[in-house]
Design an enzyme around this catalytic site. Sequence first.
Site, PDB file in Angstrom:
ATOM      1  N   GLU A 265    -136.960 -57.913  71.486  1.00  0.00           N
ATOM      2  CA  GLU A 265    -137.715 -58.904  70.757  1.00  0.00           C
ATOM      3  C   GLU A 265    -138.905 -59.546  71.697  1.00  0.00           C
ATOM      4  O   GLU A 265    -138.381 -59.954  72.617  1.00  0.00           O
ATOM      5  CB  GLU A 265    -136.889 -59.906  70.103  1.00  0.00           C
ATOM      6  CG  GLU A 265    -137.369 -60.680  69.100  1.00  0.00           C
ATOM      7  CD  GLU A 265    -137.529 -62.056  69.348  1.00  0.00           C
ATOM      8  OE1 GLU A 265    -138.771 -62.223  69.646  1.00  0.00           O
ATOM      9  OE2 GLU A 265    -136.671 -62.797  69.149  1.00  0.00           O
ATOM     10  N   CYS A 302    -140.512 -67.833  69.833  1.00  0.00           N
ATOM     11  CA  CYS A 302    -141.363 -66.407  69.481  1.00  0.00           C
ATOM     12  C   CYS A 302    -142.018 -66.409  68.282  1.00  0.00           C
ATOM     13  O   CYS A 302    -142.971 -65.584  68.120  1.00  0.00           O
ATOM     14  CB  CYS A 302    -140.366 -65.490  69.447  1.00  0.00           C
ATOM     15  SG  CYS A 302    -138.760 -65.925  68.770  1.00  0.00           S
TER      16      CYS A 302
HETATM   17  P1  NAP Z   1    -139.347 -61.875  81.018  1.00  0.00           P
HETATM   18  O1  NAP Z   1    -140.315 -62.011  81.997  1.00  0.00           O
HETATM   19  O2  NAP Z   1    -139.554 -60.751  80.056  1.00  0.00           O
HETATM   20  O3  NAP Z   1    -137.937 -61.808  81.496  1.00  0.00           O
HETATM   21  C1  NAP Z   1    -136.691 -61.716  80.608  1.00  0.00           C
HETATM   22  C2  NAP Z   1    -135.578 -60.872  81.331  1.00  0.00           C
HETATM   23  O4  NAP Z   1    -135.807 -59.693  81.843  1.00  0.00           O
HETATM   24  C3  NAP Z   1    -135.470 -61.641  82.952  1.00  0.00           C
HETATM   25  O5  NAP Z   1    -133.926 -61.799  83.091  1.00  0.00           O
HETATM   26  C4  NAP Z   1    -135.983 -60.860  83.735  1.00  0.00           C
HETATM   27  O6  NAP Z   1    -135.288 -60.898  85.015  1.00  0.00           O
HETATM   28  C5  NAP Z   1    -135.815 -59.409  83.124  1.00  0.00           C
HETATM   29  N1  NAP Z   1    -136.915 -58.531  83.635  1.00  0.00           N
HETATM   30  C6  NAP Z   1    -138.433 -58.766  83.283  1.00  0.00           C
HETATM   31  N2  NAP Z   1    -139.097 -57.861  83.475  1.00  0.00           N
HETATM   32  C7  NAP Z   1    -138.249 -56.796  84.129  1.00  0.00           C
HETATM   33  C8  NAP Z   1    -138.313 -55.417  84.541  1.00  0.00           C
HETATM   34  N3  NAP Z   1    -139.645 -55.067  84.681  1.00  0.00           N
HETATM   35  N4  NAP Z   1    -137.353 -54.645  84.922  1.00  0.00           N
HETATM   36  C9  NAP Z   1    -136.159 -55.352  84.554  1.00  0.00           C
HETATM   37  N5  NAP Z   1    -135.782 -56.421  84.325  1.00  0.00           N
HETATM   38  C10 NAP Z   1    -136.813 -57.365  83.844  1.00  0.00           C
HETATM   39  O7  NAP Z   1    -139.353 -63.111  80.049  1.00  0.00           O
HETATM   40  P2  NAP Z   1    -139.375 -64.628  80.216  1.00  0.00           P
HETATM   41  O8  NAP Z   1    -138.817 -64.944  81.855  1.00  0.00           O
HETATM   42  O9  NAP Z   1    -138.347 -65.127  79.217  1.00  0.00           O
HETATM   43  O10 NAP Z   1    -140.830 -65.420  80.173  1.00  0.00           O
HETATM   44  C11 NAP Z   1    -141.935 -64.675  80.777  1.00  0.00           C
HETATM   45  C12 NAP Z   1    -142.864 -64.549  79.504  1.00  0.00           C
HETATM   46  O11 NAP Z   1    -142.195 -63.889  78.552  1.00  0.00           O
HETATM   47  C13 NAP Z   1    -143.379 -65.681  78.810  1.00  0.00           C
HETATM   48  O12 NAP Z   1    -144.412 -66.222  79.483  1.00  0.00           O
HETATM   49  C14 NAP Z   1    -143.804 -65.209  77.615  1.00  0.00           C
HETATM   50  O13 NAP Z   1    -145.090 -64.521  77.447  1.00  0.00           O
HETATM   51  C15 NAP Z   1    -142.885 -64.085  77.141  1.00  0.00           C
HETATM   52  N6  NAP Z   1    -141.693 -64.652  76.288  1.00  0.00           N
HETATM   53  C16 NAP Z   1    -141.928 -64.181  75.012  1.00  0.00           C
HETATM   54  C17 NAP Z   1    -140.666 -64.604  74.050  1.00  0.00           C
HETATM   55  C18 NAP Z   1    -140.774 -64.041  72.764  1.00  0.00           C
HETATM   56  O14 NAP Z   1    -139.665 -64.475  72.062  1.00  0.00           O
HETATM   57  N7  NAP Z   1    -141.906 -63.649  72.408  1.00  0.00           N
HETATM   58  C19 NAP Z   1    -139.560 -65.274  74.690  1.00  0.00           C
HETATM   59  C20 NAP Z   1    -139.473 -65.658  75.973  1.00  0.00           C
HETATM   60  C21 NAP Z   1    -140.625 -65.290  76.924  1.00  0.00           C
HETATM   61  P3  NAP Z   1    -135.791 -60.712  86.272  1.00  0.00           P
HETATM   62  O15 NAP Z   1    -137.269 -61.252  86.516  1.00  0.00           O
HETATM   63  O16 NAP Z   1    -135.074 -61.313  87.365  1.00  0.00           O
HETATM   64  O17 NAP Z   1    -135.850 -58.958  86.495  1.00  0.00           O
END
Ligand code: NAP
Length: 524
Positions: A265, A302
């Site tokens: 999601e 989200c």
């Molecule tokens: P995220 O960067 O996507 O990370 C979520 C999880 O996935 C973390 O545990 C991260 O851990 C892991 N991850 C991320 N990229 C990865 C990859 N390429 N390979 C393996 N694991 C990966 O999300 P976030 O930390 O929650 O927030 C960052 C951004 O996500 C926000 O600025 C926002 O734009 C977006 N967000 C959107 C929603 C929504 O519901 N639409 C919700 C939350 C966040 P590691 O970094 O340790 O690998």
Amino acid sequence: MIEITGQSLLAGNWITPAGKTFQSFNPYNNASMYRFASCGSDEIDEATHAAESAFQTYRNLSGNTIGLFLNTIADEIEALGDQLLEVCDSETALGTVRLTGERGRTCGQLRAFAELAIKGEWVQASIDTAIPNRAPVPKPDLRRMMKAIGPVVVFGASNFPFAFSTLGGDTASALAAGNPVIVKGHPAHPATSELFAHAVAKAIEKCGVPIGVFSLLQGVGNELGTGLVKHPLIQAVGFTGSERGGRALMDIAAARPQPIPVYAEMGSINPVFVGPDTLQAQAESIATGLSGSVCMGTGQFCTSPGIVVSVASELFETTLKTKLSEAPRGYLLNPQIAASLQASLENLNSHPQLEWLNRAGFEAGSMTPPNAVFKISGKDFLADKTLSEEVFGPVTLYVECENEAQIVEVAESLNGNLTASVHADEDMDLAKTLFNILEQKVGRVIYNSYPTGVEVCPSQQHGGPYPASSVSTSTSVGVGAIVRFARFVAYQGTPDALLPEALQSENPLGIYRLVNGELTTAGI
Ligand code: NAP
């Protein structure tokens, strides 16, 4: 009080791995807090093997036992008391009021899945009895139901540290279907995750389920998540987060020798449409409602409304601008999200066709962003696809269209979204046109309201076409989420002695089944 040790829970054992260390961060005072070490390939291997071994027992436990387990997890979460709220607040700045509500939702989800497991009807049992004398070929006896899929990896979400993290909806639905779960803890709230792991460890002990049914692997950097998704014993993935992260995991899963489903999601801008006559009649009230929705949770939902699409209205524009400027600033969850919002605001501010209506400062390092509204014409919005991408934070874009036809054009131009809202009491013809378009683009169409506030019930749909979700046919909220972690198995010509109880002729579970096309609880 439970001491936060910075450890991971690997199939019943608390361990301190040797990987890169990281600390959680307090957004209220920018202080570094609990220190953790990252798990690596050894821990991945051990946790997945323990999960696979647990699966062979857990998948065959009765619905009553799995239901008891889930209910006990909910009880143990509540038994963590104020410590859970306080530790999580210090790691997320979400506030104990919001977190109290989210804890209620989380325990409610676990109990709803417990009830589902106990009732047993989620397996969608279906029986077509044999017709041995059918010509030209006899019809065999066929019986079909859903069965657990195998070890599932769940990525905790940063923005819902309870309801979509360690013991959130993904974990609850995967466990309810009979699967072991390995959680990749979100690095922004590791101490919160550790407390949840204590709750589930107690429930495992109390209910006597196999210890490999749950592991929490903490870590930062992409190696841990990547390694888990690549591991051949993992059979499905649940994820809430960024489009970039979700897409990376989808691609990794698809490139495996055995590709597996990733239920991700991701990004959504949740457009709000307002008909021209409705805007005329309700400019102030809609601007006020919208402002509340934009600011909710500091825009870190989200379902946060990222654009509002209508025609020109000075009253609407002034009210929205004023309400957003007057609303108190909230806290962002972590420095990465703050840096990403800072960059997005700078980008939007330098866009030649965009006007920042209530421009305000947001210094580097600050965790409290302004509640921002930008304006652009419908024509310019349609010319720049990048404006349809999610900006995570309390930011909305007023797309000022020339007429109804342009509003419709904007609706047609949008990517997949979780939700779309329509305010159109005075514009019913436009509403019909918009509903026809939007139901093809989003998971939930909302009339006369705003997208934030997701009711958790069986009729909820939380998931939409890509990039809102990786699998648009699924929901991550509501009991319907269970089918993501199960698959149908059909049994042909199989005697009762070899069939699962749900498919046995006498219907020992007393569940509703589709027997020769008729829904019934009767035996055969
Ligand atoms: P995220 O960067 O996507 O990370 C979520 C999880 O996935 C973390 O545990 C991260 O851990 C892991 N991850 C991320 N990229 C990865 C990859 N390429 N390979 C393996 N694991 C990966 O999300 P976030 O930390 O929650 O927030 C960052 C951004 O996500 C926000 O600025 C926002 O734009 C977006 N967000 C959107 C929603 C929504 O519901 N639409 C919700 C939350 C966040 P590691 O970094 O340790 O690998």
